[in-house]
Design a protein around this motif. Structure first.
Motif, mmCIF file in Angstrom:
data_model
loop_
_atom_site.group_PDB
_atom_site.id
_atom_site.type_symbol
_atom_site.label_atom_id
_atom_site.label_comp_id
_atom_site.label_asym_id
_atom_site.label_seq_id
_atom_site.Cartn_x
_atom_site.Cartn_y
_atom_site.Cartn_z
ATOM 1 N N THR A 47 0.826 -1.215 0.000
ATOM 2 C CA THR A 47 0.000 0.000 0.000
ATOM 3 C C THR A 47 0.859 1.264 0.000
ATOM 4 O OG1 THR A 47 -0.120 -0.032 2.420
ATOM 5 C CG2 THR A 47 -1.893 -1.142 1.215
ATOM 6 N N GLY A 48 2.202 1.126 0.137
ATOM 7 C CA GLY A 48 3.091 2.272 0.071
ATOM 8 C C GLY A 48 3.613 2.738 1.412
ATOM 9 N N GLU A 49 3.272 2.038 2.509
ATOM 10 C CA GLU A 49 3.744 2.387 3.850
ATOM 11 C C GLU A 49 5.179 1.915 4.031
ATOM 12 O OE1 GLU A 49 1.894 1.222 7.865
ATOM 13 O OE2 GLU A 49 0.231 1.407 6.449
ATOM 14 N N THR A 50 6.090 2.821 4.379
ATOM 15 C CA THR A 50 7.492 2.445 4.556
ATOM 16 C C THR A 50 7.687 1.783 5.923
ATOM 17 O OG1 THR A 50 8.180 4.316 3.201
ATOM 18 C CG2 THR A 50 9.867 3.313 4.575
ATOM 19 N N ILE A 51 8.404 0.675 5.959
ATOM 20 C CA ILE A 51 8.742 -0.014 7.209
ATOM 21 C C ILE A 51 9.977 0.669 7.779
ATOM 22 C CG2 ILE A 51 9.313 -2.246 8.244
ATOM 23 C CD1 ILE A 51 6.585 -2.216 6.870
ATOM 24 N N LYS A 52 9.959 1.010 9.081
ATOM 25 C CA LYS A 52 11.022 1.853 9.642
ATOM 26 C C LYS A 52 12.362 1.146 9.786
ATOM 27 C CE LYS A 52 9.991 1.109 14.508
ATOM 28 N NZ LYS A 52 9.838 1.718 15.796
ATOM 29 N N ASN A 53 12.400 -0.152 9.998
ATOM 30 C CA ASN A 53 13.664 -0.865 10.189
ATOM 31 C C ASN A 53 14.254 -1.331 8.865
ATOM 32 O OD1 ASN A 53 13.316 -0.630 12.947
ATOM 33 N ND2 ASN A 53 12.321 -2.614 13.130
ATOM 34 N N THR A 54 15.539 -1.634 8.897
ATOM 35 C CA THR A 54 16.168 -2.288 7.748
ATOM 36 C C THR A 54 16.147 -3.786 8.012
ATOM 37 O OG1 THR A 54 18.346 -2.068 8.746
ATOM 38 C CG2 THR A 54 17.669 -0.349 7.210
ATOM 39 N N TRP A 55 16.194 -4.577 6.947
ATOM 40 C CA TRP A 55 16.078 -6.024 7.074
ATOM 41 C C TRP A 55 17.211 -6.706 6.338
ATOM 42 C CZ3 TRP A 55 12.527 -7.956 10.324
ATOM 43 C CH2 TRP A 55 11.572 -7.053 10.778
ATOM 44 N N HIS A 56 17.784 -7.693 6.998
ATOM 45 C CA HIS A 56 18.898 -8.457 6.427
ATOM 46 C C HIS A 56 18.351 -9.608 5.588
ATOM 47 C CE1 HIS A 56 22.543 -10.988 6.350
ATOM 48 N NE2 HIS A 56 23.147 -9.818 6.372
ATOM 49 N N THR A 57 19.141 -10.058 4.640
ATOM 50 C CA THR A 57 18.746 -11.149 3.742
ATOM 51 C C THR A 57 18.358 -12.406 4.502
ATOM 52 O OG1 THR A 57 20.304 -10.281 2.131
ATOM 53 C CG2 THR A 57 19.512 -12.497 1.749
ATOM 54 N N ASN A 58 18.999 -12.655 5.658
ATOM 55 C CA ASN A 58 18.684 -13.857 6.425
ATOM 56 C C ASN A 58 17.240 -13.877 6.899
ATOM 57 O OD1 ASN A 58 21.329 -14.544 6.112
ATOM 58 N ND2 ASN A 58 21.929 -14.005 8.196
ATOM 59 N N ARG A 59 16.640 -12.714 7.049
ATOM 60 C CA ARG A 59 15.266 -12.613 7.555
ATOM 61 C C ARG A 59 14.234 -12.460 6.444
ATOM 62 N NH1 ARG A 59 15.601 -14.343 12.665
ATOM 63 N NH2 ARG A 59 17.205 -13.247 13.794
ATOM 64 N N LEU A 60 14.682 -12.470 5.196
ATOM 65 C CA LEU A 60 13.773 -12.274 4.067
ATOM 66 C C LEU A 60 13.778 -13.500 3.156
ATOM 67 C CD1 LEU A 60 14.801 -8.639 3.099
ATOM 68 C CD2 LEU A 60 12.840 -9.336 4.466
ATOM 69 N N GLN A 61 12.678 -13.635 2.418
ATOM 70 C CA GLN A 61 12.575 -14.713 1.446
ATOM 71 C C GLN A 61 11.858 -14.160 0.215
ATOM 72 O OE1 GLN A 61 10.645 -18.142 3.048
ATOM 73 N NE2 GLN A 61 11.320 -19.448 1.419
ATOM 74 N N LYS A 62 12.301 -14.577 -0.945
ATOM 75 C CA LYS A 62 11.698 -14.072 -2.183
ATOM 76 C C LYS A 62 10.247 -14.528 -2.275
ATOM 77 C CE LYS A 62 12.800 -13.208 -6.906
ATOM 78 N NZ LYS A 62 12.898 -11.793 -6.972
ATOM 79 N N PHE A 63 9.379 -13.623 -2.713
ATOM 80 C CA PHE A 63 7.954 -13.921 -2.868
ATOM 81 C C PHE A 63 7.641 -14.097 -4.347
ATOM 82 C CE2 PHE A 63 3.526 -12.289 -3.390
ATOM 83 C CZ PHE A 63 2.898 -13.345 -2.724
ATOM 84 N N TYR A 64 7.130 -15.259 -4.684
ATOM 85 C CA TYR A 64 6.775 -15.563 -6.070
ATOM 86 C C TYR A 64 5.255 -15.513 -6.200
ATOM 87 C CZ TYR A 64 11.515 -17.348 -6.278
ATOM 88 O OH TYR A 64 12.884 -17.463 -6.222
ATOM 89 N N GLN A 65 4.776 -14.795 -7.220
ATOM 90 C CA GLN A 65 3.331 -14.709 -7.435
ATOM 91 C C GLN A 65 2.878 -15.716 -8.451
ATOM 92 O OE1 GLN A 65 2.558 -10.646 -8.479
ATOM 93 N NE2 GLN A 65 2.186 -10.107 -6.354
#
Length: 134
Positions: A116-134
């Motif tokens: 929706t365009g809301e910025t998340i205030k923290n930064t995130w490391h690759t270890n905590r993220l996973q690619k989202f496939y549609q």
């Protein structure tokens, strides 16, 4: 080896053996002084062997790691345990969202925003993220 000389077995103390016959105090002290002179070289060689071992261990460890990186505009999911640690449980979902990468802060660290365009205030490391496939 004790104090730079080999230990004698109790039998060798009472009976003469080849080692006790050919023992010479001057030769022994000369050999001990030579060992002290070569001590720095031995320490340097041991340091080099240790550094080589550490490099090989790091290469072996890194060979099993999957390198992940995201570009600006990629969709990702983030770990729920990292964003809300109190809301985790055995039956909870492990990932949340779909978020959009808006900035690469430094390698493997990203700024996210919701769809929706809301910025998340923290930064995130690759270890905590996973690619989202549609």
């Amino acid at each position: 080896m004790a104090y730079g000389t080999e230990a004698l077995v109790p039998v060798e103390v009472g009976l003469e053996s080849y080692r006790t016959k050919v023992y010479n105090m001057e030769t022994n002290s000369f050999g001990l002084r030579a060992n002290v002179d070569l001590l720095e070289e031995e320490i340097e060689a041991a340091h080099q062997r240790n550094m080589k071992y550490l490099l090989q261990a790091a290469q072996h460890y890194d060979s099993n790691i999957k390198k992940r990186s995201f570009g600006v505009g990629d969709l990702v999911l983030r770990e729920l345990a990292a964003s809300m640690p109190t809301k985790q449980g055995k039956l909870q979902t492990k990932l949340e969202g779909s978020y959009k990468v808006i900035e690469v802060v430094r390698p493997r660290t990203y700024k996210l925003e919701t769809l929706t365009g809301e910025t998340i205030k923290n930064t995130w490391h690759t270890n905590r993220l996973q690619k989202f496939y549609q």
